[in-house]
Write a protein that holds these residues in place. Structure first.
Motif, PDB file in Angstrom:
ATOM      1  N   ASP A  72      -1.534   6.225  -9.167  1.00  0.00           N
ATOM      2  CA  ASP A  72      -1.300   5.781  -7.794  1.00  0.00           C
ATOM      3  C   ASP A  72       0.078   5.146  -7.615  1.00  0.00           C
ATOM      4  O   ASP A  72       0.255   4.255  -6.808  1.00  0.00           O
ATOM      5  CB  ASP A  72      -2.380   4.775  -7.370  1.00  0.00           C
ATOM      6  CG  ASP A  72      -2.371   3.509  -8.225  1.00  0.00           C
ATOM      7  OD1 ASP A  72      -1.622   3.477  -9.228  1.00  0.00           O
ATOM      8  OD2 ASP A  72      -3.098   2.559  -7.889  1.00  0.00           O
ATOM      9  N   LEU A  73       1.062   5.616  -8.375  1.00  0.00           N
ATOM     10  CA  LEU A  73       2.412   5.051  -8.273  1.00  0.00           C
ATOM     11  C   LEU A  73       3.433   6.186  -8.269  1.00  0.00           C
ATOM     12  O   LEU A  73       4.065   6.489  -9.285  1.00  0.00           O
ATOM     13  CB  LEU A  73       2.668   4.092  -9.434  1.00  0.00           C
ATOM     14  CG  LEU A  73       3.651   2.933  -9.196  1.00  0.00           C
ATOM     15  CD1 LEU A  73       3.205   2.079  -8.009  1.00  0.00           C
ATOM     16  CD2 LEU A  73       3.771   2.079 -10.432  1.00  0.00           C
ATOM     17  N   PRO A  74       3.612   6.848  -7.118  1.00  0.00           N
ATOM     18  CA  PRO A  74       4.456   8.049  -7.064  1.00  0.00           C
ATOM     19  C   PRO A  74       5.961   7.785  -7.084  1.00  0.00           C
ATOM     20  O   PRO A  74       6.744   8.723  -7.039  1.00  0.00           O
ATOM     21  CB  PRO A  74       4.034   8.704  -5.748  1.00  0.00           C
ATOM     22  CG  PRO A  74       3.546   7.578  -4.907  1.00  0.00           C
ATOM     23  CD  PRO A  74       2.892   6.614  -5.849  1.00  0.00           C
TER      24      PRO A  74
ATOM     25  N   VAL B  14       0.829  -1.210   0.000  1.00  0.00           N
ATOM     26  CA  VAL B  14       0.000   0.000   0.000  1.00  0.00           C
ATOM     27  C   VAL B  14       0.862   1.258   0.000  1.00  0.00           C
ATOM     28  O   VAL B  14       0.580   2.207  -0.744  1.00  0.00           O
ATOM     29  CB  VAL B  14      -0.953   0.011   1.211  1.00  0.00           C
ATOM     30  CG1 VAL B  14      -1.620   1.374   1.388  1.00  0.00           C
ATOM     31  CG2 VAL B  14      -2.024  -1.069   1.056  1.00  0.00           C
ATOM     32  N   LEU B  15       1.912   1.292   0.807  1.00  0.00           N
ATOM     33  CA  LEU B  15       2.689   2.530   0.954  1.00  0.00           C
ATOM     34  C   LEU B  15       3.252   3.012  -0.370  1.00  0.00           C
ATOM     35  O   LEU B  15       3.417   4.228  -0.568  1.00  0.00           O
ATOM     36  CB  LEU B  15       3.832   2.340   1.947  1.00  0.00           C
ATOM     37  CG  LEU B  15       3.473   2.216   3.429  1.00  0.00           C
ATOM     38  CD1 LEU B  15       4.728   2.317   4.272  1.00  0.00           C
ATOM     39  CD2 LEU B  15       2.458   3.265   3.852  1.00  0.00           C
ATOM     40  N   GLU B  16       3.571   2.101  -1.283  1.00  0.00           N
ATOM     41  CA  GLU B  16       4.117   2.536  -2.571  1.00  0.00           C
ATOM     42  C   GLU B  16       3.102   3.326  -3.392  1.00  0.00           C
ATOM     43  O   GLU B  16       3.462   3.974  -4.378  1.00  0.00           O
ATOM     44  CB  GLU B  16       4.634   1.338  -3.368  1.00  0.00           C
ATOM     45  CG  GLU B  16       3.564   0.386  -3.868  1.00  0.00           C
ATOM     46  CD  GLU B  16       3.340  -0.791  -2.935  1.00  0.00           C
ATOM     47  OE1 GLU B  16       2.899  -1.857  -3.423  1.00  0.00           O
ATOM     48  OE2 GLU B  16       3.609  -0.646  -1.723  1.00  0.00           O
ATOM     49  N   HIS B  17       1.823   3.277  -2.986  1.00  0.00           N
ATOM     50  CA  HIS B  17       0.778   3.996  -3.710  1.00  0.00           C
ATOM     51  C   HIS B  17       0.396   5.320  -3.043  1.00  0.00           C
ATOM     52  O   HIS B  17      -0.413   6.066  -3.596  1.00  0.00           O
ATOM     53  CB  HIS B  17      -0.475   3.127  -3.821  1.00  0.00           C
ATOM     54  CG  HIS B  17      -0.247   1.832  -4.545  1.00  0.00           C
ATOM     55  ND1 HIS B  17       0.050   1.769  -5.883  1.00  0.00           N
ATOM     56  CD2 HIS B  17      -0.264   0.547  -4.099  1.00  0.00           C
ATOM     57  CE1 HIS B  17       0.197   0.508  -6.247  1.00  0.00           C
ATOM     58  NE2 HIS B  17       0.034  -0.253  -5.176  1.00  0.00           N
ATOM     59  N   VAL B  18       0.942   5.600  -1.876  1.00  0.00           N
ATOM     60  CA  VAL B  18       0.558   6.794  -1.119  1.00  0.00           C
ATOM     61  C   VAL B  18       1.337   8.006  -1.637  1.00  0.00           C
ATOM     62  O   VAL B  18       2.569   8.036  -1.559  1.00  0.00           O
ATOM     63  CB  VAL B  18       0.818   6.587   0.385  1.00  0.00           C
ATOM     64  CG1 VAL B  18       0.532   7.875   1.157  1.00  0.00           C
ATOM     65  CG2 VAL B  18      -0.044   5.441   0.909  1.00  0.00           C
ATOM     66  N   ALA B  19       0.617   8.995  -2.144  1.00  0.00           N
ATOM     67  CA  ALA B  19       1.260  10.157  -2.751  1.00  0.00           C
ATOM     68  C   ALA B  19       2.003  11.008  -1.725  1.00  0.00           C
ATOM     69  O   ALA B  19       3.072  11.543  -2.011  1.00  0.00           O
ATOM     70  CB  ALA B  19       0.221  10.998  -3.494  1.00  0.00           C
TER      71      ALA B  19
END
Length: 269
Positions: A205-207, A148-153
């Motif tokens: 969703d991939l910052p 999940v964290l890899e998707h958090v902007a």
């Protein structure tokens, strides 16, 4: 070789961004090259087992605790599996995926078959909210997330909220996948400038945050963080190293080569 792979990669990324919504991917993701359907939609058991292993390694008690899971997805499957094993309470936080009651019921039934009486016998409670804002301060003993964290902007904003929700002395367990989610090309997304990524290739969703970005954000928000598991693909990174975008070319190559990591974070008592 990089030119040919970039042609395939860019084509897939453009199709992903402009043609496929998240809902479409949930239905047909298994048929898209190099894409993986969210594990939580298939079987939450491996996710909860991984959380249990991390908690054991970190010396964190989990039975009967108040657990919050970030990014639980369209169903509360992890919650059903967690409650059946450990009781306590589980609250899923999911701001994007609409709740799929049919999928949730199917997973709950499957969990009940594996753990007869588990969903009722331990007196556990499964809840669901759209945002961490909905949770009271100090209302969780443990916060967990899986890919999940890899998707958090904005990791700092997220971790500040986690710090508020977590009780004094509480713990977070995060399993993070730092690869590009077209898994055949784990590092190709690091070869594009920020402008190209933001305007054309990012699915939304991939910052592209790296492990050191998350560790710095956790420290900024008052957490004591430790990487307890880490895997890397130095050969995969070396294949694209000459083409890294300026944003990444000067960064630590060992950190850039990280593919997955498990991070234990503690809020000081």
């Amino acid at each position: 070789m990089i030119l040919w792979s970039n042609l395939e990669y860019v084509t897939l990324r453009l199709v992903r961004r402009f043609l496929f919504s998240g809902a479409v991917l949930d239905r047909i993701g298994a048929f898209i090259p190099y894409w993986r359907v969210n594990q939580g939609r298939l079987d939450p058991e491996p996710i909860v087992t991984a959380y249990q292993r991390l908690a054991r390694e970190a010396g964190v008690a989990i039975r009967g605790t108040r657990v919050v899971e970030l990014g639980c997805g369209a169903a509360n499957g992890t919650g059903h599996e967690w409650i059946a094993r450990f009781g306590g309470s589980w609250t899923g936080v999911e701001p994007f995926a609409p709740f799929d009651a049919e999928l949730d019921a199917w997973i709950a039934q499957d969990v009940s078959r594996r753990h007869p009486g588990g969903l009722t016998g331990l007196g556990g409670r499964v809840d669901r909210v759209r945002d961490l804002d909905a949770l009271e301060s100090g209302s969780a003993d443990l916060i967990v997330s899986n890919s999940v964290l890899e998707h958090v902007a904005d990791p700092i904003a997220c971790f500040r909220q986690c710090h508020r929700v977590l009780a004094s002395g509480g713990t977070m367990l995060h399993r993070v996948d730092y690869r590009d989610h077209f898994f055949k090309y784990p590092f190709h997304f690091l070869t594009f400038s920020q402008a190209a990524w933001d305007n054309f290739l990012d699915p939304g969703d991939l910052p592209r945050h790296r492990l050191d970005d998350h560790l710095a954000a956790l420290s900024c928000c008052g957490f004591e963080a430790e990487v307890v598991e880490r895997s890397a693909d130095p050969d995969g990174l070396a294949a694209v190293a000459p083409f890294l975008a300026p944003e990444f070319a000067s960064r630590n190559r060992d950190i850039l080569a990280t593919t997955t990591a498990s991070i234990v974070c503690r809020k000081p008592a």
